[in-house]
Design an enzyme around this catalytic site. Structure first.
Site, PDB file in Angstrom:
ATOM      1  N   ASP A   1       1.009  -1.285   0.052  1.00 49.71           N
ATOM      2  CA  ASP A   1      -0.363  -0.038  -0.035  1.00 49.71           C
ATOM      3  C   ASP A   1       0.980   1.245  -0.140  1.00 49.71           C
ATOM      4  O   ASP A   1       2.126   1.085  -0.384  1.00 49.71           O
ATOM      5  CB  ASP A   1      -0.995  -0.255   1.381  1.00 49.71           C
ATOM      6  CG  ASP A   1      -2.653   0.426   0.650  1.00 49.71           C
ATOM      7  OD1 ASP A   1      -2.526   1.757   0.187  1.00 49.71           O
ATOM      8  OD2 ASP A   1      -3.646  -0.155   0.950  1.00 49.71           O
TER       9      ASP A   1
ATOM     10  N   HIS B   1      -2.668   3.336  -4.391  1.00 51.71           N
ATOM     11  CA  HIS B   1      -2.217   3.063  -3.391  1.00 51.71           C
ATOM     12  C   HIS B   1      -0.830   2.491  -3.787  1.00 51.71           C
ATOM     13  O   HIS B   1       0.225   1.172  -3.432  1.00 51.71           O
ATOM     14  CB  HIS B   1      -2.654   1.797  -2.753  1.00 51.71           C
ATOM     15  CG  HIS B   1      -4.170   2.334  -2.365  1.00 51.71           C
ATOM     16  ND1 HIS B   1      -4.478   3.099  -0.980  1.00 51.71           N
ATOM     17  CD2 HIS B   1      -5.370   2.065  -3.161  1.00 51.71           C
ATOM     18  CE1 HIS B   1      -5.140   3.011  -1.032  1.00 51.71           C
ATOM     19  NE2 HIS B   1      -6.433   2.663  -2.591  1.00 51.71           N
TER      20      HIS B   1
ATOM     21  N   GLU C   1      -9.835   2.709  -5.279  1.00 50.96           N
ATOM     22  CA  GLU C   1      -9.350   4.360  -5.151  1.00 50.96           C
ATOM     23  C   GLU C   1      -8.421   4.565  -6.130  1.00 50.96           C
ATOM     24  O   GLU C   1      -7.240   5.061  -5.429  1.00 50.96           O
ATOM     25  CB  GLU C   1      -9.586   3.954  -3.786  1.00 50.96           C
ATOM     26  CG  GLU C   1      -9.630   3.705  -2.816  1.00 50.96           C
ATOM     27  CD  GLU C   1      -9.525   3.906  -1.410  1.00 50.96           C
ATOM     28  OE1 GLU C   1     -10.560   3.770  -0.246  1.00 50.96           O
ATOM     29  OE2 GLU C   1      -8.570   3.623  -0.831  1.00 50.96           O
TER      30      GLU C   1
END
Length: 536
Positions: free
Chosen positions: A193, A264, A331
């Site tokens: 991440d 990420h 995302e």
């Protein structure tokens, strides 16, 4: 009168399934369970023999548990015994996937299953028949009982984020034991991440030399009250990973690695900025939480990037026997592709109408890499944006909408909606410690049904199962992790294993009283507020 007496006697011998819950602490609730009070007890002691044939893993797990918490284990015996515990496979009696039968009487204990894995699940139920409190006695009483049991869902998962905070191999093994005790069969290991890359990739050593470390961490709830300025990080060597996989396999748990792309990726870009949309920028491993729409953390979908990812995924796939590789897909802020002339040219060259289509293009390319190596991708529900990859499995976290859409398209779905399945959120309206901002109490977890009512019977078959997620922004040590996990893990296990019609929250609360004693025995941290009838 005689008929009345006979009826009363019979009711004493075989308790109904409603009242048996008051006598046992088995979680998840079995499909069928009947206690026979006239049969006495089976006495388990160091002289008890264990007949296990070739079922080494279930036998070893039982013996390790007995040794750890009662100070003795059982002698294995290859011959029949009149007083002992026998583990065996019988596919004729146990016809459903994962089915086992467990019978206890005065003379013996028998666990049969349609596979070694099913026998292992029977061992977990046997463990929960043992005394839940510390005892100095060298003999243990097991109640006479007959159980027939099998899981409702094929996929029963639990996730752990080790990027925001790192947990060592010793604790990862404990975590896997927790899943095994609750009859879960998939461990989703979130390895990468923005805040840290946690797996050794030999062809790209900067991923552990640079990407695995950040130079500080925010203090308090996002956006924070400052930064601690402390260098923080860690990673698992490939030997560490092999050790965890072996340990999990002995407990019939599949380990699913997650390599999160295309967003990420700040940790990756800190080491390899050439794969970003701003290759001359000096990236840093993220020191804060949140979604980085204002900070560039997306990969540029160039051939150079895909070559790098193929090399990474090749090493990951070689390490992990799992048929499934989680590739994230969530995302991804489209503004960075909009600003990038390189990304815009890629869109034009491939006739992609917008950045959502570019996201789909990216995921399709990754899927081809993974499929070429005999594996299947799992992705968060954003992989639906712009068109779903042909063989992808969807993990629905932004509510159920994505899962419903994927099931209607005949794709496997794992339900994990944030408002019900995220255990990093508070379990009390006013929690005992810092947590993520939402409220996911025990009852909310327990009441969740992974099969949406919006699906037809045929569409519902694509709901493969569900998963609890534990993100570690505010979880920096094992004690806090356990506090957040228990007893919501118990609720999750019953959602995934037990028949829907057997679930009853009040009954579950009664069984939790025994489970809390077992947690005390195992030195597992949980909120003591649950002991004062504060069941949210």
């Amino acid at each position: 009168m005689k008929k009345i007496i006979s009826a009363l006697a019979l009711s004493c011998i075989l308790f109904t399934e409603t009242t048996t819950a008051q006598l046992n602490g088995i979680i998840p609730q079995p499909v069928q369970i009947k206690f026979a009070t006239t049969e006495g007890h089976f006495i388990l002691d160091p002289q008890t023999l264990l007949l296990a044939d070739s079922l080494i893993n279930p036998a070893n797990f039982l013996n390790e548990y007995l040794l750890n918490y009662y100070g003795f284990n059982l002698k294995k015996n290859s011959k029949g015994t009149k007083h002992g515990i026998s583990l065996s496979i019988d596919k004729h009696i146990n016809t459903k996937e994962g089915q086992y039968t467990l019978s206890v009487n005065k003379q013996d204990v028998k666990i049969t299953g349609n596979s070694a894995q099913a026998v292992f699940y029977g061992v977990q139920s046997l463990i929960q028949l043992l005394p839940a409190e510390k005892t100095s006695a060298k003999s243990l009483k097991l109640p006479a009982v007959n159980i027939v049991d099998y899981p409702r869902f094929a996929y029963r998962g639990m996730h752990l984020d080790v990027s925001r905070h790192f947990f060592d191999v010793a604790f990862i093994k404990k975590y896997i034991d927790y899943l095994a005790l609750h009859k879960l069969n998939n461990f989703h290991w979130h390895l990468t991440d923005d805040q840290g890359w946690r797996i050794e990739i030999k062809k790209h050593p900067k991923l552990t030399a640079i990407s695995a470390w950040r130079n500080g961490t925010i203090i308090g709830l996002y956006p924070g009250t400052g930064n601690d300025g402390q260098r923080y990080g860690g990673y698992y060597t490939q030997e560490d990973v092999k050790e965890v996989i072996r340990y999990a396999a002995d407990r019939y748990i599949n380990v699913i690695p997650e390599i999160d792309v295309p967003a990420h990726s700040m940790a990756v870009l800190a080491a390899y900025p050439e794969f970003g949309t701003e290759p001359t920028k000096k990236y840093e491993v993220a020191q804060t939480w949140g979604i980085f729409n204002r900070l560039n953390n997306v990969l540029q979908p160039t051939e150079q990037t895909f070559k790098f990812l193929e090399e990474v995924l090749t090493e990951v796939i070689t390490l992990f026997p799992s048929p499934y590789i989680h590739i994230g897909g969530d995302e991804a802020s489209k503004i960075w592709w909009k600003k990038s002339s390189v990304s815009q040219k890629i869109m034009k060259d491939n006739n992609l109408k917008d950045e959502s289509a570019l996201q789909s293009y990216f995921i399709h390319r990754i899927e081809k890499i993974v499929n070429s190596k005999g594996k299947t991708i799992i992705g968060w529900d954003e992989i639906l944006d712009g068109g779903l990859a042909p063989n992808a499995i969807v993990m629905s976290w932004r509510g159920e909408k994505g899962g419903i859409s994927a099931a209607k398209q005949k794709h496997k779905v794992i339900m994990t909606p944030e408002n019900m399945m995220y255990f990093n959120h508070s379990q009390f309206l006013k929690d005992d410690s810092l947590t993520a901002a939402r409220y996911v109490p025990l009852k909310t977890v327990y009441d969740y049904d992974p099969v949406p009512t919006a699906l037809t019977v045929s569409e519902a078959k694509y709901i493969w199962g569900a998963q609890g997620n534990l993100w570690s922004e505010y979880i920096s040590n094992p004690a806090k992790l356990n506090y957040m996990l228990f007893p919501r893990l118990d609720a999750l296990s019953e959602v995934l294993w037990s028949p829907k019609e057997k679930r009853n929250y009040k009954d579950f609360q009664n069984r939790l009283k025994t489970q809390f004693k077992r947690y005390d025995l195992m030195k597992i941290n949980y909120s003591k507020r649950y002991l004062t009838n504060l069941y949210p």
